[in-house]
Enzyme design. Structure first.
Site, PDB file in Angstrom:
ATOM      1  N   SER A   1     -44.084  50.096 -10.738  1.00  0.00           N
ATOM      2  CA  SER A   1     -44.564  51.109 -11.695  1.00  0.00           C
ATOM      3  C   SER A   1     -45.801  50.618 -12.453  1.00  0.00           C
ATOM      4  O   SER A   1     -45.740  50.391 -13.664  1.00  0.00           O
ATOM      5  CB  SER A   1     -43.453  51.573 -12.645  1.00  0.00           C
ATOM      6  OG  SER A   1     -42.700  50.521 -13.171  1.00  0.00           O
TER       7      SER A   1
ATOM      8  N   GLY B   1     -43.260  45.255 -13.347  1.00  0.00           N
ATOM      9  CA  GLY B   1     -43.950  43.973 -13.152  1.00  0.00           C
ATOM     10  C   GLY B   1     -44.466  43.902 -11.727  1.00  0.00           C
ATOM     11  O   GLY B   1     -44.124  44.746 -10.870  1.00  0.00           O
ATOM     12  N   LEU B   2     -45.270  42.883 -11.472  1.00  0.00           N
ATOM     13  CA  LEU B   2     -45.868  42.706 -10.144  1.00  0.00           C
ATOM     14  C   LEU B   2     -44.796  42.505  -9.071  1.00  0.00           C
ATOM     15  O   LEU B   2     -43.665  42.099  -9.391  1.00  0.00           O
ATOM     16  CB  LEU B   2     -46.775  41.472 -10.162  1.00  0.00           C
ATOM     17  CG  LEU B   2     -48.025  41.545 -11.043  1.00  0.00           C
ATOM     18  CD1 LEU B   2     -48.669  40.161 -11.141  1.00  0.00           C
ATOM     19  CD2 LEU B   2     -49.015  42.571 -10.491  1.00  0.00           C
ATOM     20  N   SER B   3     -45.172  42.722  -7.836  1.00  0.00           N
ATOM     21  CA  SER B   3     -44.281  42.397  -6.726  1.00  0.00           C
ATOM     22  C   SER B   3     -43.988  40.890  -6.783  1.00  0.00           C
ATOM     23  O   SER B   3     -44.900  40.087  -6.999  1.00  0.00           O
ATOM     24  CB  SER B   3     -44.977  42.742  -5.401  1.00  0.00           C
ATOM     25  OG  SER B   3     -44.151  42.383  -4.328  1.00  0.00           O
ATOM     26  N   GLY B   4     -42.733  40.520  -6.640  1.00  0.00           N
ATOM     27  CA  GLY B   4     -42.367  39.101  -6.689  1.00  0.00           C
ATOM     28  C   GLY B   4     -42.222  38.547  -8.093  1.00  0.00           C
ATOM     29  O   GLY B   4     -41.951  37.360  -8.281  1.00  0.00           O
ATOM     30  N   SER B   5     -42.378  39.406  -9.100  1.00  0.00           N
ATOM     31  CA  SER B   5     -42.271  38.898 -10.484  1.00  0.00           C
ATOM     32  C   SER B   5     -40.822  38.571 -10.833  1.00  0.00           C
ATOM     33  O   SER B   5     -40.563  37.730 -11.698  1.00  0.00           O
ATOM     34  CB  SER B   5     -42.852  39.913 -11.477  1.00  0.00           C
ATOM     35  OG  SER B   5     -42.182  41.156 -11.382  1.00  0.00           O
ATOM     36  N   GLY B   6     -39.873  39.260 -10.187  1.00  0.00           N
ATOM     37  CA  GLY B   6     -38.460  38.974 -10.458  1.00  0.00           C
ATOM     38  C   GLY B   6     -37.657  40.191 -10.897  1.00  0.00           C
ATOM     39  O   GLY B   6     -36.520  40.055 -11.354  1.00  0.00           O
ATOM     40  N   LYS B   7     -38.219  41.372 -10.739  1.00  0.00           N
ATOM     41  CA  LYS B   7     -37.534  42.602 -11.193  1.00  0.00           C
ATOM     42  C   LYS B   7     -36.164  42.754 -10.524  1.00  0.00           C
ATOM     43  O   LYS B   7     -35.152  42.927 -11.206  1.00  0.00           O
ATOM     44  CB  LYS B   7     -38.384  43.857 -10.882  1.00  0.00           C
ATOM     45  CG  LYS B   7     -39.740  43.871 -11.536  1.00  0.00           C
ATOM     46  CD  LYS B   7     -40.527  45.107 -11.170  1.00  0.00           C
ATOM     47  CE  LYS B   7     -40.859  45.240  -9.695  1.00  0.00           C
ATOM     48  NZ  LYS B   7     -41.700  44.170  -9.138  1.00  0.00           N
ATOM     49  N   SER B   8     -36.134  42.711  -9.197  1.00  0.00           N
ATOM     50  CA  SER B   8     -34.867  42.941  -8.475  1.00  0.00           C
ATOM     51  C   SER B   8     -33.868  41.843  -8.789  1.00  0.00           C
ATOM     52  O   SER B   8     -32.678  42.113  -9.002  1.00  0.00           O
ATOM     53  CB  SER B   8     -35.095  42.956  -6.964  1.00  0.00           C
ATOM     54  OG  SER B   8     -35.941  43.995  -6.618  1.00  0.00           O
TER      55      SER B   8
HETATM   56  P1  ADP Z   1     -39.606  41.846  -7.426  1.00  0.00           P
HETATM   57  O1  ADP Z   1     -38.349  42.667  -7.394  1.00  0.00           O
HETATM   58  O2  ADP Z   1     -40.284  41.858  -8.767  1.00  0.00           O
HETATM   59  O3  ADP Z   1     -40.551  42.183  -6.302  1.00  0.00           O
HETATM   60  P2  ADP Z   1     -37.913  39.712  -6.527  1.00  0.00           P
HETATM   61  O4  ADP Z   1     -36.789  39.695  -7.513  1.00  0.00           O
HETATM   62  O5  ADP Z   1     -37.669  40.383  -5.191  1.00  0.00           O
HETATM   63  O6  ADP Z   1     -39.220  40.312  -7.223  1.00  0.00           O
HETATM   64  O7  ADP Z   1     -38.401  38.238  -6.220  1.00  0.00           O
HETATM   65  C1  ADP Z   1     -38.602  37.271  -7.227  1.00  0.00           C
HETATM   66  C2  ADP Z   1     -38.472  35.856  -6.633  1.00  0.00           C
HETATM   67  O8  ADP Z   1     -38.728  34.902  -7.668  1.00  0.00           O
HETATM   68  C3  ADP Z   1     -37.077  35.595  -6.116  1.00  0.00           C
HETATM   69  O9  ADP Z   1     -37.185  34.851  -4.921  1.00  0.00           O
HETATM   70  C4  ADP Z   1     -36.451  34.745  -7.241  1.00  0.00           C
HETATM   71  O10 ADP Z   1     -35.464  33.871  -6.766  1.00  0.00           O
HETATM   72  C5  ADP Z   1     -37.660  33.963  -7.748  1.00  0.00           C
HETATM   73  N1  ADP Z   1     -37.553  33.485  -9.156  1.00  0.00           N
HETATM   74  C6  ADP Z   1     -37.774  32.228  -9.569  1.00  0.00           C
HETATM   75  N2  ADP Z   1     -37.582  32.106 -10.897  1.00  0.00           N
HETATM   76  C7  ADP Z   1     -37.230  33.316 -11.346  1.00  0.00           C
HETATM   77  C8  ADP Z   1     -36.885  33.818 -12.636  1.00  0.00           C
HETATM   78  N3  ADP Z   1     -36.865  33.061 -13.734  1.00  0.00           N
HETATM   79  N4  ADP Z   1     -36.582  35.144 -12.742  1.00  0.00           N
HETATM   80  C9  ADP Z   1     -36.603  35.938 -11.650  1.00  0.00           C
HETATM   81  N5  ADP Z   1     -36.911  35.529 -10.397  1.00  0.00           N
HETATM   82  C10 ADP Z   1     -37.215  34.211 -10.233  1.00  0.00           C
END
Ligand code: ADP
Length: 213
Positions: A113, A39-46
């Site tokens: 990815s 998924g996109l950066s900031g999507s919530g993967k980590s």
């Molecule tokens: P990625 O790893 O995809 O770059 P991160 O997990 O680092 O993304 O960041 C996702 C951000 O979105 C976090 O600050 C997280 O708290 C926030 N967030 C809000 N709602 C959700 C949700 N339902 N699932 C995952 N992350 C969420």
């Protein structure tokens, strides 16, 4: 150079080991697999991968989480973000994940990815049911609002080149095994959906009805 590589490969022969994957699995009480978060950066993967791993740990399951930035500090620190380096980044992660699956672990990988072909390579390294693609589907506008690492701002300012979603494409999975919409579900609901899948398809034991959402 190519020839040299080819010649030395001829003398490298696979060594069969006494303790096989099947034997290891009898000890572990789980079906190993790769949970491939894309998924996109900031999507919530980590965030979601971490929470899923914590839930699995609580249940006594053996896991390992490979996270984008962490891998770039070590194994892949020689790689940048050019197209060929991104491909090599994912290839190495796929190979490491394959070894971990062979060791019996449930592996979680959290990497953007963005290219279908690279995810396909990772998938092709393990057995069909050992690769579970999880699409963390969050609209670009929301990822950009969240911008947890300030990277979108930098990309918009032109300070980061080839940034996925802005100046480099993201190819959405067409048939992910699990499709997560973080703008519709809480982190806990997203985790439950993944645990439900793992129980339903026998990767771990448990009562799937506790998680049905
Ligand atoms: P990625 O790893 O995809 O770059 P991160 O997990 O680092 O993304 O960041 C996702 C951000 O979105 C976090 O600050 C997280 O708290 C926030 N967030 C809000 N709602 C959700 C949700 N339902 N699932 C995952 N992350 C969420």
């Amino acid at each position: 150079m190519e020839n040299k590589k080819h010649e030395s490969n001829k003398n490298i022969i696979w060594h069969n080991q006494n303790v096989t994957k099947d034997k290891r699995l009898t000890l572990l009480n789980q079906k190993p697999c790769i949970l491939w978060f894309t998924g996109l950066s900031g999507s919530g993967k980590s965030t979601i991968a971490n929470a899923v791993e914590a839930e699995l740990f609580k249940r006594g399951r053996k896991t390992y989480l490979l996270d984008g930035d962490n891998v770039r500090h070590g194994l892949n620190k020689d790689l940048g973000f050019s197209e060929s380096d991104r491909i090599e980044n994912i290839r190495r992660i796929g190979e490491v994940s394959k070894l971990f699956v062979d060791s019996g672990l449930i592996v979680l990988t959290a990497f953007i990815s963005p290219f279908k072909s690279d995810r396909q390579i990772a998938k092709s390294l393990v057995n069909y049911h050992e690769f579970i693609e999880i699409f963390i589907d969050t609209p670009l506008e929301i990822c950009e609002q969240r911008d947890p690492k300030g990277l979108y701002k930098k990309a918009r300012d032109g300070a980061i080149k080839n940034f996925t979603g802005i100046s480099s494409p993201y190819e959405e999975p067409l048939e992910p095994q699990i499709h997560i919409k973080t703008n519709k579900n809480t982190v806990q609901e997203c985790v439950d959906k993944i645990i439900y899948y793992l129980i339903k398809f026998g990767y771990i034991q448990g009562n799937e009805n506790d998680y049905a959402i």
